[in-house]
Design an enzyme around this catalytic site. Structure first.
Site, PDB file in Angstrom:
ATOM      1  N   HIS A 173      34.867  44.884  41.389  1.00 46.42           N
ATOM      2  CA  HIS A 173      34.390  45.979  40.539  1.00 46.42           C
ATOM      3  C   HIS A 173      35.184  47.243  40.871  1.00 46.42           C
ATOM      4  O   HIS A 173      35.567  47.999  39.987  1.00 46.42           O
ATOM      5  CB  HIS A 173      32.895  46.230  40.766  1.00 46.42           C
ATOM      6  CG  HIS A 173      32.034  45.046  40.430  1.00 46.42           C
ATOM      7  ND1 HIS A 173      30.987  45.120  39.541  1.00 46.42           N
ATOM      8  CD2 HIS A 173      32.060  43.761  40.855  1.00 46.42           C
ATOM      9  CE1 HIS A 173      30.404  43.933  39.445  1.00 46.42           C
ATOM     10  NE2 HIS A 173      31.041  43.096  40.238  1.00 46.42           N
ATOM     11  N   ASP A 198      29.423  51.290  36.632  1.00 48.89           N
ATOM     12  CA  ASP A 198      29.100  49.865  36.650  1.00 48.89           C
ATOM     13  C   ASP A 198      27.648  49.700  36.185  1.00 48.89           C
ATOM     14  O   ASP A 198      26.799  50.553  36.457  1.00 48.89           O
ATOM     15  CB  ASP A 198      29.242  49.347  38.084  1.00 48.89           C
ATOM     16  CG  ASP A 198      29.396  47.851  38.129  1.00 48.89           C
ATOM     17  OD1 ASP A 198      30.532  47.383  38.330  1.00 48.89           O
ATOM     18  OD2 ASP A 198      28.379  47.138  37.953  1.00 48.89           O
ATOM     19  N   ALA A 220      46.680  39.270  49.606  1.00 51.50           N
ATOM     20  CA  ALA A 220      47.926  38.872  48.927  1.00 51.50           C
ATOM     21  C   ALA A 220      48.156  39.693  47.656  1.00 51.50           C
ATOM     22  O   ALA A 220      47.200  40.155  47.044  1.00 51.50           O
ATOM     23  CB  ALA A 220      47.829  37.398  48.560  1.00 51.50           C
ATOM     24  N   GLN A 255      48.261  39.447  44.454  1.00 53.20           N
ATOM     25  CA  GLN A 255      47.966  38.409  43.445  1.00 53.20           C
ATOM     26  C   GLN A 255      48.696  38.611  42.118  1.00 53.20           C
ATOM     27  O   GLN A 255      49.192  37.658  41.530  1.00 53.20           O
ATOM     28  CB  GLN A 255      46.451  38.338  43.209  1.00 53.20           C
ATOM     29  CG  GLN A 255      46.086  37.297  42.160  1.00 53.20           C
ATOM     30  CD  GLN A 255      44.667  36.815  42.277  1.00 53.20           C
ATOM     31  OE1 GLN A 255      44.204  36.457  43.359  1.00 53.20           O
ATOM     32  NE2 GLN A 255      43.953  36.785  41.179  1.00 53.20           N
ATOM     33  N   HIS A 301      38.758  30.418  42.061  1.00 55.24           N
ATOM     34  CA  HIS A 301      37.289  30.350  42.048  1.00 55.24           C
ATOM     35  C   HIS A 301      36.722  30.902  40.739  1.00 55.24           C
ATOM     36  O   HIS A 301      35.515  30.935  40.557  1.00 55.24           O
ATOM     37  CB  HIS A 301      36.741  31.160  43.218  1.00 55.24           C
ATOM     38  CG  HIS A 301      36.942  32.642  43.029  1.00 55.24           C
ATOM     39  ND1 HIS A 301      38.166  33.194  42.702  1.00 55.24           N
ATOM     40  CD2 HIS A 301      36.079  33.686  43.082  1.00 55.24           C
ATOM     41  CE1 HIS A 301      38.039  34.496  42.580  1.00 55.24           C
ATOM     42  NE2 HIS A 301      36.792  34.824  42.808  1.00 55.24           N
ATOM     43  N   TRP A 313      36.098  36.926  37.284  1.00 50.44           N
ATOM     44  CA  TRP A 313      36.630  37.365  35.986  1.00 50.44           C
ATOM     45  C   TRP A 313      38.017  38.008  36.116  1.00 50.44           C
ATOM     46  O   TRP A 313      38.888  37.810  35.295  1.00 50.44           O
ATOM     47  CB  TRP A 313      35.653  38.310  35.268  1.00 50.44           C
ATOM     48  CG  TRP A 313      36.184  38.735  33.924  1.00 50.44           C
ATOM     49  CD1 TRP A 313      36.410  39.998  33.498  1.00 50.44           C
ATOM     50  CD2 TRP A 313      36.587  37.876  32.829  1.00 50.44           C
ATOM     51  NE1 TRP A 313      36.919  39.991  32.214  1.00 50.44           N
ATOM     52  CE2 TRP A 313      37.034  38.698  31.786  1.00 50.44           C
ATOM     53  CE3 TRP A 313      36.608  36.486  32.643  1.00 50.44           C
ATOM     54  CZ2 TRP A 313      37.504  38.199  30.567  1.00 50.44           C
ATOM     55  CZ3 TRP A 313      37.075  35.986  31.430  1.00 50.44           C
ATOM     56  CH2 TRP A 313      37.515  36.837  30.415  1.00 50.44           C
ATOM     57  N   ASN A 314      38.231  38.771  37.192  1.00 49.73           N
ATOM     58  CA  ASN A 314      39.571  39.363  37.383  1.00 49.73           C
ATOM     59  C   ASN A 314      40.626  38.272  37.469  1.00 49.73           C
ATOM     60  O   ASN A 314      41.668  38.350  36.823  1.00 49.73           O
ATOM     61  CB  ASN A 314      39.654  40.152  38.696  1.00 49.73           C
ATOM     62  CG  ASN A 314      38.923  41.458  38.624  1.00 49.73           C
ATOM     63  OD1 ASN A 314      39.472  42.455  38.188  1.00 49.73           O
ATOM     64  ND2 ASN A 314      37.673  41.444  39.035  1.00 49.73           N
ATOM     65  N   SER A 315      40.345  37.276  38.303  1.00 50.43           N
ATOM     66  CA  SER A 315      41.336  36.209  38.490  1.00 50.43           C
ATOM     67  C   SER A 315      41.590  35.502  37.163  1.00 50.43           C
ATOM     68  O   SER A 315      42.724  35.160  36.846  1.00 50.43           O
ATOM     69  CB  SER A 315      40.864  35.221  39.555  1.00 50.43           C
ATOM     70  OG  SER A 315      40.877  35.865  40.811  1.00 50.43           O
ATOM     71  N   GLU A 323      43.617  37.838  34.819  1.00 50.40           N
ATOM     72  CA  GLU A 323      44.981  38.009  35.349  1.00 50.40           C
ATOM     73  C   GLU A 323      45.808  36.744  35.104  1.00 50.40           C
ATOM     74  O   GLU A 323      46.967  36.795  34.678  1.00 50.40           O
ATOM     75  CB  GLU A 323      44.915  38.328  36.858  1.00 50.40           C
ATOM     76  CG  GLU A 323      44.369  39.726  37.147  1.00 50.40           C
ATOM     77  CD  GLU A 323      43.914  39.965  38.583  1.00 50.40           C
ATOM     78  OE1 GLU A 323      43.345  41.027  38.857  1.00 50.40           O
ATOM     79  OE2 GLU A 323      44.108  39.072  39.452  1.00 50.40           O
ATOM     80  N   GLN A 372      30.678  32.479  37.691  1.00 49.62           N
ATOM     81  CA  GLN A 372      31.991  31.809  37.722  1.00 49.62           C
ATOM     82  C   GLN A 372      32.019  30.468  36.972  1.00 49.62           C
ATOM     83  O   GLN A 372      33.032  30.157  36.330  1.00 49.62           O
ATOM     84  CB  GLN A 372      32.465  31.648  39.171  1.00 49.62           C
ATOM     85  CG  GLN A 372      32.773  32.989  39.827  1.00 49.62           C
ATOM     86  CD  GLN A 372      32.812  32.939  41.342  1.00 49.62           C
ATOM     87  OE1 GLN A 372      32.761  31.863  41.935  1.00 49.62           O
ATOM     88  NE2 GLN A 372      32.884  34.095  41.973  1.00 49.62           N
TER      89      GLN A 372
HETATM   90  N1  UDP Z   1      42.996  39.751  45.089  1.00 50.25           N
HETATM   91  C1  UDP Z   1      44.216  40.139  45.606  1.00 50.25           C
HETATM   92  N2  UDP Z   1      44.624  39.559  46.774  1.00 50.25           N
HETATM   93  C2  UDP Z   1      43.894  38.632  47.437  1.00 50.25           C
HETATM   94  C3  UDP Z   1      42.660  38.232  46.899  1.00 50.25           C
HETATM   95  C4  UDP Z   1      42.230  38.810  45.715  1.00 50.25           C
HETATM   96  O1  UDP Z   1      44.923  40.973  45.037  1.00 50.25           O
HETATM   97  O2  UDP Z   1      44.334  38.165  48.506  1.00 50.25           O
HETATM   98  C5  UDP Z   1      42.489  40.444  43.867  1.00 50.25           C
HETATM   99  C6  UDP Z   1      42.673  39.625  42.602  1.00 50.25           C
HETATM  100  O3  UDP Z   1      43.915  39.903  41.998  1.00 50.25           O
HETATM  101  C7  UDP Z   1      41.506  40.120  41.752  1.00 50.25           C
HETATM  102  C8  UDP Z   1      40.427  40.514  42.773  1.00 50.25           C
HETATM  103  O4  UDP Z   1      41.103  40.649  44.014  1.00 50.25           O
HETATM  104  O5  UDP Z   1      41.878  41.276  41.036  1.00 50.25           O
HETATM  105  C9  UDP Z   1      39.352  39.458  42.921  1.00 50.25           C
HETATM  106  O6  UDP Z   1      38.477  39.564  41.846  1.00 50.25           O
HETATM  107  P1  UDP Z   1      37.785  38.316  41.155  1.00 50.25           P
HETATM  108  O7  UDP Z   1      36.944  38.861  40.039  1.00 50.25           O
HETATM  109  O8  UDP Z   1      38.783  37.321  40.792  1.00 50.25           O
HETATM  110  O9  UDP Z   1      36.905  37.656  42.272  1.00 50.25           O
HETATM  111  P2  UDP Z   1      35.840  38.167  43.371  1.00 50.25           P
HETATM  112  O10 UDP Z   1      36.604  38.839  44.432  1.00 50.25           O
HETATM  113  O11 UDP Z   1      34.861  39.045  42.687  1.00 50.25           O
HETATM  114  O12 UDP Z   1      35.208  36.916  43.852  1.00 50.25           O
END
Ligand code: UDP
Length: 471
Positions: free
Chosen positions: A29, A135, A347, A349, A364, A367-369, A372, A389
């Site tokens: 978020h 939010d 990382a 990502q 997993h 929503w971000n993943s 992206e 998820q």
């Molecule tokens: N992310 C990243 N590096 C990592 C792990 C996650 O940049 O090593 C970023 C990824 O690009 C995404 C966010 O963290 O933007 C994770 O959000 P997501 O909604 O996918 O999952 P959550 O963390 O809520 O389980």
């Protein structure tokens, strides 16, 4: 500054629309709110205030995904004094994978109504209009926006519209979910997996959502046209406006080249196009030792190239203590040398997904993943863990058809075996079916990327939102 200049500066501020961003204190978020903050301040030159606890503001900044430092520097961060909260490590052997370790930090940040109200009053007195973008889970906290003569608020929804519409509109109101019968049959049935405290927190915050003037979504009509239209119809009956402005990480003009280049990108440079599977489970998933062993064996046996981000789920305060370091099978890293790389730190990502050597993403399904991955045109091996998820996994694999399921949600209480992992990795990375899915993912990604270009669907929505708040 002399008196005349000071007077002019004051006048300028009084004519301005100020934006106040109030994120929920979880990584997925915080990063979306920060990306949106950068869009407001850098692309539209609006003053932006970002309000959270000191630890979460710091977290948002240090993990900013590809955002330009010069853009982040334009944002006014306000560290709100926050009650101390416990910051335990995640329980790797917990019955379900909901990140319960984050509950104390969630609770602490939802107690910030008073200091946020003071700040709102202060900024309101110096601006023509105050626009609070918050939010949904901070709705109680920002409720005093209603008492200001020149303020309005918008909820920035950090989940898919499909999830919002099916779970929060259709199910509670007995309305049909807009899916064909054969898809409805496959729709995962979600049982509440969050602790009772979270259900209460959500219920409590939802009581204050009616104060908002409208909603923003990190999605767009190319991905979810039907649900966005239906949601718009529903919202307009309640006098709420909406804008689908995603993928906001693209609109935020993220720079895919960070100052400090992670070694995994150098490794990716040496691999063949679309040959590497990126394996990562976001910021909040934790695994048991047994699950890590199965995953390691599955990846090794698949004989496919991979970059595996092996990190523990976040604590409420990510700076409070070192995270647990996972053990791998004896000699694993030596055996996979040249084939696979294990990354133990945060990382990059977006840079990995945008790299030409990346040909798949085991995720997993946060929503971000998802957004992206889809935007970068990468097919997914979808392995949902908790919360909404499973719906995102369904959306990617069954609706967009740009991925394969690693584990059917009906079996989420069973351990995923090495052989199941090996099979799905091979299918995605080295089969005709995988190639077809990759082609579809690449075509969809190109269309989504276009939507943020001048005249594209998302860009039009974003301009329309800005025109509305600066009217
Ligand atoms: N992310 C990243 N590096 C990592 C792990 C996650 O940049 O090593 C970023 C990824 O690009 C995404 C966010 O963290 O933007 C994770 O959000 P997501 O909604 O996918 O999952 P959550 O963390 O809520 O389980």
């Amino acid at each position: 500054m002399d008196n005349m200049n000071l007077e002019m500066l004051k006048k300028k501020q009084e004519n301005e629309v100020s934006i106040i961003m109030v994120p929920f204190p979880a990584q997925s978020h915080l990063n979306q709110q920060l990306q949106l903050a950068c869009i407001f301040s850098s692309s539209y030159h609006l003053p932006v205030h970002f309000i959270s606890s000191a630890a979460h503001n710091h977290q948002a900044r240090v993990r900013a995904n590809g955002l330009k430092q010069s853009d982040i520097d334009k944002i006014h961060f306000h560290d709100i004094p926050t009650p101390d909260f416990a910051s335990p490590a995640p329980d790797p052997n917990a019955f379900n994978k909901f990140p319960s370790q984050l509950v104390p930090s969630y609770n602490a940040c939802t107690l910030l109504r008073q200091p946020i109200s003071t700040l709102l009053h202060d900024i309101s007195s110096k601006s023509r209009r105050v626009v609070v973008v918050h939010d949904v889970l901070m709705s109680y906290t920002v409720q005093d926006v209603a008492s200001l003569h020149n303020a309005e608020s918008y909820i920035f929804n950090c989940v898919s519209v499909f999830c919002m519409y099916s779970s929060f509109i259709c199910l509670p109101n007995g309305m049909p979910i807009p899916l064909d019968e054969h898809l409805l049959q496959k729709l995962p049935i979600l049982e509440p997996d969050a602790p009772e405290e979270i259900n209460k927190l959500v219920e409590f915050q939802l009581k204050y959502t009616d104060i908002r003037a409208g909603d923003l979504y990190n999605s767009n009509k190319i991905l979810e046209g039907t649900c966005i239209d239906l949601m718009e119809r529903f919202a307009s009956k309640q006098n709420k406006k909406q804008w689908a402005i995603g993928p906001i990480f693209l609109a935020a003009k993220v720079d895919h080249v960070s100052d400090k280049r992670n070694k995994c990108l150098d490794w990716l440079d040496k691999q063949a196009p679309r040959s590497v599977l990126y394996v990562s489970f976001g910021s909040s998933t934790t695994f048991s030792d047994k699950e890590v062993m199965e995953l390691a064996m599955g990846l090794e046996r698949s004989k496919q190239k991979f970059v595996w981000v092996l990190r523990d789920g976040d604590r409420g305060n990510i700076f409070s203590e070192e995270a647990r370091r996972f053990e791998l099978p004896d000699g694993f890293e030596e055996r996979v040398e040249g084939v696979g790389l294990v990354v133990r730190e945060w990382a990059p990502q977006l840079e990995i997904l945008g790299h030409s050597s990346t040909g798949g993403f085991m995720s997993h399904c946060g929503w971000n993943s998802c957004i992206e991955c889809v935007t970068m045109g990468v097919p997914m091996a979808a392995w949902a863990m908790h919360s909404e998820q499973p719906l995102n996994a369904f959306f990617v694999t069954e609706i967009l058809k740009t991925g394969l399921v690693v584990r059917d949600w009906k079996k989420h209480e069973e351990i995923v075996t090495a052989s199941a992992i090996e099979n799905v990795v091979r299918k995605l990375m080295a089969s005709e079916e995988g190639d077809e899915i990759r082609k579809r993912a690449e075509e969809l990604g190109a269309a989504v990327r276009e939507s943020i270009e001048k005249g594209g669907a998302s860009q039009v929505e974003l301009d329309s939102f800005i025109a509305h708040i600066t009217r």
